[in-house]
Design a protein around this motif. Structure first.
Motif, short mmCIF file in Angstrom:
data_model
loop_
_atom_site.label_atom_id
_atom_site.label_comp_id
_atom_site.label_asym_id
_atom_site.label_seq_id
_atom_site.Cartn_x
_atom_site.Cartn_y
_atom_site.Cartn_z
N THR A 130 44.04 43.14 46.62
CA THR A 130 44.52 43.50 45.29
C THR A 130 43.97 44.83 44.81
O THR A 130 44.19 45.20 43.67
N SER A 352 47.88 36.58 47.88
CA SER A 352 47.30 37.28 46.71
C SER A 352 46.87 36.28 45.64
O SER A 352 45.79 36.42 45.05
N ARG A 353 47.71 35.26 45.38
CA ARG A 353 47.35 34.27 44.37
C ARG A 353 46.15 33.45 44.80
O ARG A 353 45.27 33.15 44.00
N GLN A 355 43.77 34.48 46.68
CA GLN A 355 42.60 35.34 46.52
C GLN A 355 42.11 35.34 45.08
O GLN A 355 40.91 35.28 44.80
N GLU A 356 43.04 35.39 44.15
CA GLU A 356 42.68 35.37 42.73
C GLU A 356 41.96 34.07 42.38
O GLU A 356 40.94 34.08 41.68
N LYS A 359 38.39 33.90 43.93
CA LYS A 359 37.39 34.65 43.16
C LYS A 359 36.88 33.83 41.98
O LYS A 359 35.68 33.84 41.67
N LEU A 374 44.63 32.67 34.53
CA LEU A 374 45.77 33.21 35.27
C LEU A 374 47.11 32.89 34.61
O LEU A 374 48.17 33.29 35.13
#
Length: 409
Positions: A130, A352-353, A355-356, A359, A374
């Motif tokens: 990202t 990507s989602r 990964q979010e 985190k 989110l």
């Protein structure tokens, strides 16, 4: 080159010991020291290139200290140390070193570097991250600015001047009590204390470069106490012991100062500058001692003047090396953490989602908190968490986070 240096040093040692006259001993002794310098430059280059910054000083201190202790033990056996038998031991040690170098150099340099940098990849090189282009450029720019700072020629000159002056002062200072040692002081035995000092200095310097530097400066002050206590036999013994112990900090400091700089710049030829500049300073100090042998007052004044000169240079280097780069070191640590995260994401093919969410899981957020952050539903969060657990083969979310953190400590 290292094999030639080892073989040349061994041959010169043989011819020097078997010298026909003083001229041949001098000539082969000179060549032997040239080869010795090449060998030292080789291992200092390895120290700068391959050793982690967190362990450089300890590796050097332990290695050098162990060598001094081994030589001391060998010197206790007069029938070997002061005879031709010592050449046999020397040849065996040389063969062992060649074997170790051969084994250590069996991997190509690029492979060694890749192994040492395992886990450190650029975020831009990992798909699905990202980070945007602007952030990567800012990171590269910060790194370039740091390298430009470190490679400044003026700063390198100050490092050389500092080590040179400290070496001169050390040589002059230790000449103060040398005429008043007395039979009670066993110099050979004090070398063991010096070996212990090297090991202690290495450990402390790796824990804190600042503390190691301050102790190195303090090592230059001890001889002045020895001068004031001349004639006091018990005090001389105590301070000689303290001097040899703390002198290890100065030895480690002048090596690590340039080893760190060489590693940061990638200019590995600088790794031997600390030892080279220090040896020049040692020789200059000995020359001054000979010139001022019959002038004790001028001798002392010269030492004090040089010490007054070294203090501002020392704190200038101290500030540049250990204060000015705090901001960059924090930034660099943050970049490394990001690199590690994206390596983990790449290895497990996280979207990507995912990964979010990963985190936020690392921050120990609950499903509700993740959903709120989110702007998605909790059921969607649970769906992605389930996929994360499957991809990483984790039993539960706590196991996932523990596995991630434990793998990159």
């Amino acid at each position: 080159m290292i094999y030639i240096a080892l073989a040349g040093h061994a041959l010169c040692m043989v011819f020097a010991i078997a010298g026909i006259n003083s001229y041949s001993v001098l000539a082969f002794g000179f060549l032997m020291n040239i080869f010795c310098g090449i060998i030292a430059g080789y291992y200092l280059r390895l120290l700068a290139q391959d050793a982690d910054k967190e362990h450089k000083a300890e590796i050097f201190g332990r290695g050098y200290g162990a060598a001094i202790a081994a030589v001391w033990l060998l010197s206790r056996i007069d029938s070997i140390y002061y005879s031709w038998k010592v050449l046999f031991i020397y040849m065996v040690i040389t063969c062992v070193i060649i074997a170790v170098v051969k084994i250590g150099g069996s991997l190509p340099a690029d492979v060694n570097r890749n192994l040492s940098n395992a886990g450190e990849v650029s975020p831009a090189e990992v798909s699905g991250n990202t980070l945007n282009t602007e952030e990567v450029l800012r990171s590269d720019k910060a790194c370039d600015e740091s390298i430009n700072k470190v490679t400044d020629k003026g700063r390198l000159a100050r490092l050389c001047i500092l080590v040179l002056l400290m070496s001169v002062i050390n040589s002059i200072g230790f000449s103060f009590p040398s005429d008043d040692i007395g039979s009670a002081v066993n110099i050979e035995l004090f070398r063991l204390i010096y070996a212990a000092g090297l090991i202690i200095a290495g450990i402390i310097t790796d824990r804190s470069r600042k503390n190691g530097a301050v102790c190195a400066l303090a090592a230059l002050v001890i001889p002045f106490f020895l001068l004031g206590l001349r004639g006091e036999q018990v005090s001389q013994l105590v301070f000689w012991g303290i001097s040899y112990l703390i002198f290890g900090f100065y030895t480690v400091y002048r090596i690590i100062l340039f080893a760190d700089a060489a590693g940061e710049k990638g200019l590995l030829y600088l790794s031997g500058f600390g030892l080279m500049t220090g040896r020049i300073g040692d020789a200059a100090g000995e020359w001054l001692c000979l010139c001022l042998y019959d002038r004790p007052v001028l001798h002392l004044v010269t030492a004090l003047f040089l010490f007054a000169c070294v203090v501002p240079v020392f704190f200038s280097v101290y500030h540049e090396r250990y204060e000015e780069y705090k901001g960059f070191e924090a930034h660099d640590k943050s970049v490394q953490q990001d690199n590690r995260f994206y390596l983990f994401a790449s290895q497990h093919e996280l979207s990507s989602r995912e990964q979010e969410i990963m985190k936020l899981l690392i921050e120990r957020k609950t499903n509700a908190e993740i959903a709120e952050t989110l702007c998605i539903s909790e059921s969607t969060v649970k769906f992605h968490v389930r996929n994360l657990l499957q991809k990483t083969e984790s039993k539960n979310r706590n196991d996932l986070v523990t596995s991630y953190l434990g793998g990159f400590k």
